[in-house]
Design a protein around this motif. Structure first.
Motif, PDB file in Angstrom:
ATOM      1  N   GLU A 163       0.838  -1.193   0.000  1.00 21.00           N
ATOM      2  CA  GLU A 163       0.000   0.000   0.000  1.00 21.00           C
ATOM      3  C   GLU A 163       0.879   1.251   0.000  1.00 21.00           C
ATOM      4  O   GLU A 163       1.829   1.358   0.761  1.00 21.00           O
ATOM      5  N   GLY A 164       0.553   2.177  -0.853  1.00 21.20           N
ATOM      6  CA  GLY A 164       1.308   3.418  -0.931  1.00 21.20           C
ATOM      7  C   GLY A 164       2.470   3.375  -1.915  1.00 21.20           C
ATOM      8  O   GLY A 164       3.139   4.380  -2.129  1.00 21.20           O
ATOM      9  N   GLY A 168      -0.953  -1.976  -6.795  1.00 20.83           N
ATOM     10  CA  GLY A 168      -2.098  -2.625  -6.196  1.00 20.83           C
ATOM     11  C   GLY A 168      -2.317  -4.004  -6.796  1.00 20.83           C
ATOM     12  O   GLY A 168      -1.465  -4.529  -7.512  1.00 20.83           O
ATOM     13  N   LEU A 169      -3.479  -4.556  -6.546  1.00 14.68           N
ATOM     14  CA  LEU A 169      -3.795  -5.898  -7.028  1.00 14.68           C
ATOM     15  C   LEU A 169      -3.680  -6.030  -8.549  1.00 14.68           C
ATOM     16  O   LEU A 169      -3.116  -7.020  -9.031  1.00 14.68           O
ATOM     17  N   PRO A 170      -4.154  -5.069  -9.341  1.00 12.55           N
ATOM     18  CA  PRO A 170      -4.045  -5.221 -10.810  1.00 12.55           C
ATOM     19  C   PRO A 170      -2.601  -5.346 -11.285  1.00 12.55           C
ATOM     20  O   PRO A 170      -2.290  -6.203 -12.127  1.00 12.55           O
ATOM     21  N   GLN A 171      -1.721  -4.491 -10.755  1.00 11.20           N
ATOM     22  CA  GLN A 171      -0.319  -4.534 -11.177  1.00 11.20           C
ATOM     23  C   GLN A 171       0.357  -5.832 -10.751  1.00 11.20           C
ATOM     24  O   GLN A 171       1.150  -6.418 -11.499  1.00 11.20           O
ATOM     25  N   ILE A 172       0.027  -6.266  -9.540  1.00 15.55           N
ATOM     26  CA  ILE A 172       0.638  -7.496  -9.020  1.00 15.55           C
ATOM     27  C   ILE A 172       0.239  -8.701  -9.872  1.00 15.55           C
ATOM     28  O   ILE A 172       1.080  -9.500 -10.298  1.00 15.55           O
ATOM     29  N   LEU A 294     -12.222  -7.040 -10.124  1.00 14.51           N
ATOM     30  CA  LEU A 294     -12.830  -5.925 -10.846  1.00 14.51           C
ATOM     31  C   LEU A 294     -12.659  -4.615 -10.078  1.00 14.51           C
ATOM     32  O   LEU A 294     -12.302  -3.580 -10.652  1.00 14.51           O
ATOM     33  N   LEU A 295     -12.902  -4.645  -8.767  1.00 13.37           N
ATOM     34  CA  LEU A 295     -12.751  -3.440  -7.946  1.00 13.37           C
ATOM     35  C   LEU A 295     -11.290  -3.021  -7.837  1.00 13.37           C
ATOM     36  O   LEU A 295     -10.989  -1.836  -7.653  1.00 13.37           O
ATOM     37  N   GLY A 316      -9.462   1.174   0.656  1.00 12.58           N
ATOM     38  CA  GLY A 316      -8.372   0.268   0.320  1.00 12.58           C
ATOM     39  C   GLY A 316      -8.858  -1.132  -0.037  1.00 12.58           C
ATOM     40  O   GLY A 316      -9.956  -1.547   0.346  1.00 12.58           O
ATOM     41  N   MET A 317      -8.012  -1.856  -0.759  1.00 13.68           N
ATOM     42  CA  MET A 317      -8.378  -3.207  -1.189  1.00 13.68           C
ATOM     43  C   MET A 317      -8.460  -4.174  -0.017  1.00 13.68           C
ATOM     44  O   MET A 317      -9.158  -5.186  -0.089  1.00 13.68           O
TER      45      MET A 317
END
Length: 493
Positions: A163-164, A168-172, A294-295, A316-317
């Protein structure tokens, strides 16, 4: 003197991890807490940050997974996976690992792989293939599914740490999923060439001669041509006595009355019964996972609230995953009319709770030690990693092998890499080095694969780090890191 004290503190951390591994189960997390107690009360270090978000993400995910398991959803996923595997026997070494990976990604746990082990073995053996090739590669590749799953315990820990950073999840997932698929293909290609064919394997022939395993119909003609006489009929491939072959499953029968042609043209598919409602519960869980992704891909879909500076910021996710997964658990319970008490009794919930406690204890201890020793040890280590980023991959691999915990390793090593100023893309590319959990044969799926393979091709040795899983582990490690490093170059932040 300061250096000596830091060394003592490091010994406490390492000692707690070693004792936790030796104790097993909850012991890893509890020893982590004890290590924190020693660091705080004996060395007067300020307590580190408690990994609350990561802990509750795991609790939320395992609650949903256990509800799905209670409703028969895991059985449904296993049934689909087993059919795919059995219908592609000629490409088994490629298909089985990929199936193991995909279903680990969907479920967030490699526990689903246990149910596939007998299917992979039977499919390989009855088609005359060396079972080790598909079993070992599938076992190893299932571990890569952990770092590619949006709902795994390790991902929960990693998301909180990143975080920060702008990752986030998409990039990972944009890095870990394609890198893992590349590693799966490369590993399968290499594994297909590992070991002797069964009729050239002394250990297998020894077992055939002793009557502990029966030559499958697919190999019987070649066996008799090569060695003369008739094939031994001691036991079936599943261990059933030959005298009881008439009552054994059709997939395990290969009596003299069978012919290679019959076995090849009419193979019997091993069926996995699915309880009523199993399909629905699995679909609900998968839908919840897709909503999370999706989120993560579109932050604008998340509710936004003003931060400390008054800027509207999406939630946050971590919170998203907790909300969605707890909701999924309730929907599964209501739709499937499952008693909540039945969910609590599921093996997945017990295993997940152990993982959560392990994460909590080890992460807390690691953060306490790291935060208090930034200048003395962490900055020099960070400088080494910054100068040679590949050291992070080695460190993750070795620590994962020693702790046998992907989430605990994540919380121990990733903060060091972040403190070193390493780019989040490079860290993410290195992160699948957690494949090192297979370094020692201390995992249930490794032992289960060895025990299931009655041909003797999948084995352990007297050297703890050299076994049937070593080569696929090292190959997949090199391939996934190399692919990840290339992919991260084109992933937008």
């Amino acid at each position: 003197m300061d250096t000596f004290v830091v060394i003592l503190q490091a010994c406490v951390v390492i000692g707690a991890i070693v004792m936790g591994v030796r104790t097993g189960g909850l012991g890893l997390g509890l020893w982590g807490v004890v290590g924190t107690v020693i660091l705080v009360f004996a060395f007067r270090l300020p307590p580190g940050s408690v990994p609350v978000d990561a802990f509750f993400i795991i609790i939320a995910v395992i609650t949903a997974s256990s509800a799905m398991q209670a409703a028969g959803g895991i059985d449904f996923l296993v049934a689909i996976a087993s059919k795919i595997i059995q219908r592609n026997p000629k490409r088994l070494t490629y298909v089985a690992p990929l199936v193991a990976f995909v279903f680990t990604v969907l479920s967030g746990t490699s526990n689903i792989f246990f149910a596939l082990i007998p299917v992979i073995y039977e499919t390989a053996y009855r088609n005359g293939q060396r079972p080790e090739r598909a079993l070992a590669s599938s076992t190893v590749i299932s571990g890569l599914g952990i770092t590619a799953s949006p709902v795994s315990a390790a991902m929960a820990a990693y998301l909180v740490l990143m975080e920060g950073t702008g990752y986030g999840l998409p990039q990972i997932l944009a890095i870990t999923i394609p890198a893992a698929i590349v590693a799966c293909i490369v590993t399968s290609f290499v594994q297909q060439r590992i070991g002797k064919d069964l009729l050239d394997d002394p250990e297998y022939l020894k077992r055939v001669k002793a009557g502990t395993v029966e030559v499958p119909a697919a190999l019987r003609e070649r066996y008799e041509a090569k060695f003369g006489g008739t094939a031994s009929a001691g036991t079936t491939s599943t261990g059933a006595p030959a005298a009881d072959a008439a009552t054994a499953p059709a997939t395990a029968r290969a009596t003299a009355a069978d012919t290679p042609t019959r076995a090849a043209t009419r193979p019997t598919i091993i069926e996995h019964p699915v309880p009523k409602g199993g399909r629905t519960s699995a679909m609900i869980f998968v839908a919840g996972t897709l909503v999370i992704v999706l989120l993560g891909l579109f932050p604008g879909l998340r509710p936004a609230f003003p931060d400390e500076e008054g800027v509207m910021t999406p939630i946050g996710m971590s919170i998203v995953i907790e909300m969605i997964m707890f909701t999924v658990a309730l929907v599964v319970i209501l739709v499937g009319r499952i008693k909540p008490s039945l969910v609590v009794e599921q093996p997945l919930l017990k295993a997940g709770f152990v993982a959560a406690v392990a994460l909590f204890g080890i992460a807390w201890m690691a953060d306490t030690f790291i935060a208090a020793n930034q200048e003395t040890i962490i900055e020099p280590l960070g400088a080494m990693i910054e100068a040679n980023p590949l050291l992070l991959a080695v460190a993750l691999f070795l620590v994962a092998g020693l702790t046998t915990s992907q989430s605990a390793t994540t919380n121990t090593m990733i903060p060091i890499a972040l403190a070193a100023g390493l780019a989040p893309g490079i860290i993410t590319a290195m992160w699948p080095s957690l494949i090192g959990v297979w370094l020692f044969p201390a995992n249930g799926s490794q032992i289960a694969s060895v025990e299931t393979d009655l041909s003797g091709s999948t084995k352990l040795t007297q050297v703890p780090v050299y076994h049937s899983f070593t080569i696929p582990m090292v190959v997949s490690w090199a391939a996934v890191v190399a692919a990840g490093l290339l992919i991260q170059l084109v992933v937008p932040v």
